[in-house]
Design a protein around this motif. Structure first.
Motif, PDB file in Angstrom:
ATOM      1  N   GLN A 250       0.821  -1.208   0.000  1.00 38.96           N
ATOM      2  CA  GLN A 250       0.000   0.000   0.000  1.00 38.96           C
ATOM      3  C   GLN A 250       0.857   1.262   0.000  1.00 38.96           C
ATOM      4  OE1 GLN A 250      -2.586  -0.952   3.324  1.00 38.96           O
ATOM      5  NE2 GLN A 250      -4.135  -1.765   1.941  1.00 38.96           N
ATOM      6  N   LEU A 251       2.061   1.152   0.514  1.00 41.98           N
ATOM      7  CA  LEU A 251       2.988   2.275   0.529  1.00 41.98           C
ATOM      8  C   LEU A 251       3.463   2.618  -0.885  1.00 41.98           C
ATOM      9  CD1 LEU A 251       4.730   4.048   2.541  1.00 41.98           C
ATOM     10  CD2 LEU A 251       6.461   2.262   2.346  1.00 41.98           C
ATOM     11  N   HIS A 252       3.687   1.589  -1.688  1.00 47.62           N
ATOM     12  CA  HIS A 252       4.337   1.763  -2.985  1.00 47.62           C
ATOM     13  C   HIS A 252       3.419   1.858  -4.181  1.00 47.62           C
ATOM     14  CE1 HIS A 252       8.541   1.612  -2.048  1.00 47.62           C
ATOM     15  NE2 HIS A 252       8.309   0.644  -1.189  1.00 47.62           N
ATOM     16  N   MET A 253       2.391   1.071  -4.178  1.00 55.39           N
ATOM     17  CA  MET A 253       1.631   0.986  -5.419  1.00 55.39           C
ATOM     18  C   MET A 253       0.160   0.802  -5.165  1.00 55.39           C
ATOM     19  SD  MET A 253       3.137  -2.730  -6.563  1.00 55.39           S
ATOM     20  CE  MET A 253       4.702  -2.016  -6.926  1.00 55.39           C
ATOM     21  N   ASN A 254      -0.570   1.130  -6.143  1.00 56.43           N
ATOM     22  CA  ASN A 254      -2.000   0.923  -6.092  1.00 56.43           C
ATOM     23  C   ASN A 254      -2.317  -0.437  -6.694  1.00 56.43           C
ATOM     24  OD1 ASN A 254      -4.024   2.329  -4.937  1.00 56.43           O
ATOM     25  ND2 ASN A 254      -4.267   3.812  -6.588  1.00 56.43           N
ATOM     26  N   ASP A 255      -1.740  -1.470  -6.112  1.00 53.79           N
ATOM     27  CA  ASP A 255      -1.913  -2.824  -6.621  1.00 53.79           C
ATOM     28  C   ASP A 255      -3.064  -3.477  -5.866  1.00 53.79           C
ATOM     29  OD1 ASP A 255      -1.723  -5.382  -7.554  1.00 53.79           O
ATOM     30  OD2 ASP A 255       0.409  -5.620  -7.131  1.00 53.79           O
ATOM     31  N   ASP A 256      -4.269  -3.146  -6.289  1.00 51.36           N
ATOM     32  CA  ASP A 256      -5.442  -3.628  -5.574  1.00 51.36           C
ATOM     33  C   ASP A 256      -5.556  -5.146  -5.598  1.00 51.36           C
ATOM     34  OD1 ASP A 256      -6.192  -1.070  -4.885  1.00 51.36           O
ATOM     35  OD2 ASP A 256      -7.461  -0.815  -6.647  1.00 51.36           O
ATOM     36  N   GLN A 257      -5.136  -5.777  -6.693  1.00 50.28           N
ATOM     37  CA  GLN A 257      -5.246  -7.230  -6.788  1.00 50.28           C
ATOM     38  C   GLN A 257      -4.332  -7.912  -5.769  1.00 50.28           C
ATOM     39  OE1 GLN A 257      -4.806  -8.818 -10.717  1.00 50.28           O
ATOM     40  NE2 GLN A 257      -4.900 -10.930 -10.019  1.00 50.28           N
ATOM     41  N   LYS A 258      -3.077  -7.484  -5.675  1.00 53.18           N
ATOM     42  CA  LYS A 258      -2.148  -8.087  -4.710  1.00 53.18           C
ATOM     43  C   LYS A 258      -2.576  -7.754  -3.288  1.00 53.18           C
ATOM     44  CE  LYS A 258       1.472 -10.503  -3.662  1.00 53.18           C
ATOM     45  NZ  LYS A 258       1.648 -11.896  -4.051  1.00 53.18           N
ATOM     46  N   SER A 259      -3.010  -6.524  -3.052  1.00 50.45           N
ATOM     47  CA  SER A 259      -3.494  -6.150  -1.719  1.00 50.45           C
ATOM     48  C   SER A 259      -4.689  -7.015  -1.325  1.00 50.45           C
ATOM     49  CB  SER A 259      -3.886  -4.672  -1.674  1.00 50.45           C
ATOM     50  OG  SER A 259      -2.743  -3.857  -1.821  1.00 50.45           O
ATOM     51  N   ALA A 260      -5.587  -7.260  -2.258  1.00 50.78           N
ATOM     52  CA  ALA A 260      -6.752  -8.108  -1.991  1.00 50.78           C
ATOM     53  C   ALA A 260      -6.314  -9.534  -1.671  1.00 50.78           C
ATOM     54  CB  ALA A 260      -7.703  -8.097  -3.188  1.00 50.78           C
ATOM     55  N   GLU A 261      -5.308 -10.029  -2.384  1.00 48.53           N
ATOM     56  CA  GLU A 261      -4.798 -11.375  -2.123  1.00 48.53           C
ATOM     57  C   GLU A 261      -4.222 -11.472  -0.706  1.00 48.53           C
ATOM     58  OE1 GLU A 261      -1.439 -14.539  -3.796  1.00 48.53           O
ATOM     59  OE2 GLU A 261      -1.655 -12.596  -4.778  1.00 48.53           O
ATOM     60  N   ILE A 262      -3.480 -10.446  -0.311  1.00 55.59           N
ATOM     61  CA  ILE A 262      -2.891 -10.436   1.036  1.00 55.59           C
ATOM     62  C   ILE A 262      -3.996 -10.364   2.091  1.00 55.59           C
ATOM     63  CG2 ILE A 262      -1.390  -9.187   2.635  1.00 55.59           C
ATOM     64  CD1 ILE A 262       0.195  -8.230   0.098  1.00 55.59           C
ATOM     65  N   MET A 263      -5.015  -9.511   1.855  1.00 56.77           N
ATOM     66  CA  MET A 263      -6.117  -9.394   2.807  1.00 56.77           C
ATOM     67  C   MET A 263      -6.892 -10.707   2.918  1.00 56.77           C
ATOM     68  SD  MET A 263      -7.585  -5.547   2.452  1.00 56.77           S
ATOM     69  CE  MET A 263      -6.956  -4.890   0.927  1.00 56.77           C
ATOM     70  N   PHE A 264      -7.039 -11.409   1.799  1.00 52.79           N
ATOM     71  CA  PHE A 264      -7.691 -12.719   1.816  1.00 52.79           C
ATOM     72  C   PHE A 264      -6.915 -13.681   2.717  1.00 52.79           C
ATOM     73  CE2 PHE A 264      -8.017 -17.045   0.139  1.00 52.79           C
ATOM     74  CZ  PHE A 264      -9.388 -17.252   0.239  1.00 52.79           C
ATOM     75  N   CYS A 265      -5.586 -13.687   2.574  1.00 51.78           N
ATOM     76  CA  CYS A 265      -4.741 -14.559   3.401  1.00 51.78           C
ATOM     77  C   CYS A 265      -4.854 -14.185   4.879  1.00 51.78           C
ATOM     78  CB  CYS A 265      -3.292 -14.489   2.946  1.00 51.78           C
ATOM     79  SG  CYS A 265      -3.006 -15.189   1.310  1.00 51.78           S
ATOM     80  N   LEU A 266      -4.872 -12.884   5.172  1.00 52.56           N
ATOM     81  CA  LEU A 266      -5.042 -12.433   6.557  1.00 52.56           C
ATOM     82  C   LEU A 266      -6.367 -12.939   7.125  1.00 52.56           C
ATOM     83  CD1 LEU A 266      -3.730  -8.771   6.315  1.00 52.56           C
ATOM     84  CD2 LEU A 266      -2.961 -10.465   7.986  1.00 52.56           C
ATOM     85  N   GLY A 267      -7.420 -12.808   6.349  1.00 57.06           N
ATOM     86  CA  GLY A 267      -8.735 -13.268   6.790  1.00 57.06           C
ATOM     87  C   GLY A 267      -8.745 -14.761   7.050  1.00 57.06           C
ATOM     88  N   ARG A 268      -8.081 -15.507   6.198  1.00 53.06           N
ATOM     89  CA  ARG A 268      -8.015 -16.968   6.354  1.00 53.06           C
ATOM     90  C   ARG A 268      -7.317 -17.336   7.670  1.00 53.06           C
ATOM     91  NH1 ARG A 268      -5.510 -18.890   1.251  1.00 53.06           N
ATOM     92  NH2 ARG A 268      -3.603 -18.373   2.336  1.00 53.06           N
ATOM     93  N   VAL A 269      -6.220 -16.628   7.985  1.00 48.56           N
ATOM     94  CA  VAL A 269      -5.516 -16.903   9.248  1.00 48.56           C
ATOM     95  C   VAL A 269      -6.412 -16.575  10.440  1.00 48.56           C
ATOM     96  CG1 VAL A 269      -3.557 -16.296  10.719  1.00 48.56           C
ATOM     97  CG2 VAL A 269      -3.214 -16.559   8.258  1.00 48.56           C
ATOM     98  N   TYR A 270      -7.099 -15.439  10.384  1.00 45.70           N
ATOM     99  CA  TYR A 270      -8.011 -15.080  11.474  1.00 45.70           C
ATOM    100  C   TYR A 270      -9.134 -16.106  11.639  1.00 45.70           C
ATOM    101  CZ  TYR A 270      -5.917 -10.524  12.424  1.00 45.70           C
ATOM    102  OH  TYR A 270      -5.063  -9.523  12.787  1.00 45.70           O
ATOM    103  N   LEU A 271      -9.675 -16.590  10.528  1.00 49.41           N
ATOM    104  CA  LEU A 271     -10.741 -17.608  10.588  1.00 49.41           C
ATOM    105  C   LEU A 271     -10.230 -18.899  11.203  1.00 49.41           C
ATOM    106  CD1 LEU A 271     -12.712 -17.274   7.244  1.00 49.41           C
ATOM    107  CD2 LEU A 271     -13.600 -17.039   9.566  1.00 49.41           C
ATOM    108  N   ASP A 272      -9.014 -19.291  10.827  1.00 50.13           N
ATOM    109  CA  ASP A 272      -8.442 -20.540  11.344  1.00 50.13           C
ATOM    110  C   ASP A 272      -8.188 -20.466  12.840  1.00 50.13           C
ATOM    111  OD1 ASP A 272      -8.519 -21.681   8.856  1.00 50.13           O
ATOM    112  OD2 ASP A 272      -6.391 -21.393   8.415  1.00 50.13           O
TER     113      ASP A 272
END
Length: 104
Positions: free
Chosen positions: A80-102
């Motif tokens: 988020q600091l470097h680029m407006n890479d919404d797809q990669k940011s979304a992928e990372i947020m998905f992984c974060l959510g998965r860890v929280y769910l687990d």
């Protein structure tokens, strides 16, 4: 310097190879080493360091280690600091959510 960066790249590549073979402890060792070297040579805010943090987070998640959250959050921060890479940011947020769910 440049030599250390090359070593980090080799460690990172070894981490990826071990991850592909599902040898997670070895993968974690190499990704951790690469991440430390990247931090010292190119800095925490470099996109390459962020990508390594993301891969390390993935291995830590598979090993069911809470530390995965730290590395996913770090990868997201740098993205988020470097680029407006919404797809990669979304992928990372998905992984974060998965860890929280687990964890629940």
């Amino acid at each position: 310097g440049e030599q250390s960066e090359r070593i980090a790249t080799i460690e990172d590549n070894l981490g990826m190879q071990y991850a592909l073979r599902h040898e997670l402890i070895q993968s974690k060792t190499h990704f951790s080493s690469a991440y430390r070297i990247y931090e010292q040579t190119i800095g925490r805010d470099h996109i390459v360091t962020s990508e390594c943090a993301f891969r390390l987070g993935g291995v830590l998640e598979e090993l069911e280690m809470d530390l995965a959250l730290d590395f996913y959050n770090e990868a997201l921060r740098v993205r988020q600091l470097h680029m407006n890479d919404d797809q990669k940011s979304a992928e990372i947020m998905f992984c974060l959510g998965r860890v929280y769910l687990d964890r629940s």
